[in-house]
Design an enzyme around this catalytic site. Sequence first.
Site, short mmCIF file in Angstrom:
data_model
loop_
_atom_site.label_atom_id
_atom_site.label_comp_id
_atom_site.label_asym_id
_atom_site.label_seq_id
_atom_site.Cartn_x
_atom_site.Cartn_y
_atom_site.Cartn_z
N GLY A 30 0.82 -1.21 0.00
CA GLY A 30 0.00 0.00 0.00
C GLY A 30 0.85 1.26 0.00
O GLY A 30 2.03 1.22 -0.36
N GLU B 186 3.61 5.99 -8.10
CA GLU B 186 3.79 5.67 -9.52
C GLU B 186 4.55 4.35 -9.74
O GLU B 186 4.34 3.68 -10.73
CB GLU B 186 4.55 6.80 -10.23
CG GLU B 186 3.69 7.77 -11.00
CD GLU B 186 2.71 7.11 -11.96
OE1 GLU B 186 3.14 6.35 -12.84
OE2 GLU B 186 1.50 7.36 -11.81
N HIS C 277 4.32 1.59 -8.01
CA HIS C 277 3.33 0.52 -7.96
C HIS C 277 2.45 0.53 -9.22
O HIS C 277 2.13 -0.52 -9.78
CB HIS C 277 2.41 0.69 -6.73
CG HIS C 277 3.12 0.66 -5.41
ND1 HIS C 277 3.21 1.75 -4.58
CD2 HIS C 277 3.76 -0.35 -4.76
CE1 HIS C 277 3.86 1.42 -3.47
NE2 HIS C 277 4.22 0.15 -3.57
N GLN D 169 15.05 -8.60 -3.58
CA GLN D 169 13.73 -9.24 -3.47
C GLN D 169 13.34 -9.88 -4.80
O GLN D 169 12.84 -11.01 -4.84
CB GLN D 169 12.70 -8.19 -3.06
CG GLN D 169 11.26 -8.64 -3.17
CD GLN D 169 10.31 -7.60 -2.62
OE1 GLN D 169 10.17 -7.46 -1.41
NE2 GLN D 169 9.66 -6.85 -3.48
N SER E 140 7.37 4.24 -0.65
CA SER E 140 6.40 4.66 0.36
C SER E 140 7.13 5.31 1.53
O SER E 140 6.59 6.18 2.21
CB SER E 140 5.60 3.46 0.85
OG SER E 140 5.04 2.77 -0.25
P1 AMP Z 1 6.14 -2.18 -1.58
O1 AMP Z 1 4.73 -1.69 -1.46
O2 AMP Z 1 7.17 -1.14 -1.23
O3 AMP Z 1 6.36 -3.52 -0.92
O4 AMP Z 1 6.37 -2.44 -3.13
C1 AMP Z 1 5.51 -3.27 -3.87
C2 AMP Z 1 6.14 -3.55 -5.20
O5 AMP Z 1 6.35 -2.32 -5.89
C3 AMP Z 1 7.51 -4.22 -5.09
O6 AMP Z 1 7.65 -5.20 -6.10
C4 AMP Z 1 8.47 -3.07 -5.31
O7 AMP Z 1 9.71 -3.48 -5.83
C5 AMP Z 1 7.69 -2.24 -6.31
N1 AMP Z 1 8.17 -0.86 -6.27
C6 AMP Z 1 8.27 -0.06 -5.19
N2 AMP Z 1 8.82 1.13 -5.52
C7 AMP Z 1 9.08 1.07 -6.86
C8 AMP Z 1 9.65 1.98 -7.80
N3 AMP Z 1 10.07 3.18 -7.44
N4 AMP Z 1 9.75 1.57 -9.07
C9 AMP Z 1 9.34 0.34 -9.45
N5 AMP Z 1 8.78 -0.56 -8.61
C10 AMP Z 1 8.65 -0.21 -7.34
#
Ligand code: AMP
Length: 283
Positions: free
Chosen positions: A31, A35, A37, A153, A186
């Site tokens: 959550g 952008e 996400h 990851q 986030s």
């Molecule tokens: P999170 O909510 O931070 O766990 O991220 C969910 C997914 O979004 C994960 O696969 C992250 O790698 C991806 N994500 C988060 N930030 C970015 C970003 N700036 N650019 C591309 N993917 C992202």
Amino acid sequence: MKTIETISGMSTFSKTAKKEGKSIGLVPTMGALHEGHLSLVRAAKKENDIVVMSVFVNPIQFGPSEDLDKYPRDFKRDGEMARAAGVDAVFHPSASQMYPEGFSTYVNVEGLTDTLCGASRPGHFRGVTTVVMKLFAIVKPDAAYFGQKDAQQAIVVKKMAEDLNLDIDVRILPVVREKDGLAMSSRNAYLSTDERKDSAVLYQALRKAEDLMRQGETDPAKVVKAMEGMIKAKQNARIDYIAVVDPKNLRDAKTVSGDALVALAVFIGKTRLIDNVIVTIGS
Ligand code: AMP
């Protein structure tokens, strides 16, 4: 767009979609959408009939002194953004749904998880792979979308899918950045104005590494030293790690050639930020 809060509800939704012959793309998130996400949602929409986004702040991937309690949560805003992006269903389970009393099964990818972020955050990747495995089992996606922003990851989840024969296409999408290069996250919301300014140094240091390597620097230690100098010059910055590794096995690169993953984790004030670039030297 459907909001689904129970595992049985999610499972039924997926089974129905599958019976209708529809393919499912899953975008797992915690959550506080941005952008980065949404770029995953767009890729998932292009490649699948149905897009499911999970919004779940996964407690078991946070260490005891980490930011689980203060992690930003705004499900109303996330729901609106997901709907606008064309998500078909948001899966938003409670922690007690996902980890009922007596829960005792974990997925652990060995070898790739004790370096870099795994070294600073013991147990983190075990939490990640366990929740991702559960999401895969509940949502039954054909493809799942992850960001290169979390490079380790991405590699670990791909390895899990391969080792466990999951038959799910794990897709990795490029890092989405702010105008000054800071990777969207986030956690950027934690930064004060001053810290936000200093945080641009992460990407500047990665660009510097790339420049040096393209200019012929083959010694990873020299690349790291140059990056350290830039980051240490910022008052609010404290380096957790900087590494030049082989993206296939995350082992330290002895020399720069072929593909190199330059990855870093830096505290800006109390906020731990990560970023990376992959540099390919030669053909
Ligand atoms: P999170 O909510 O931070 O766990 O991220 C969910 C997914 O979004 C994960 O696969 C992250 O790698 C991806 N994500 C988060 N930030 C970015 C970003 N700036 N650019 C591309 N993917 C992202």
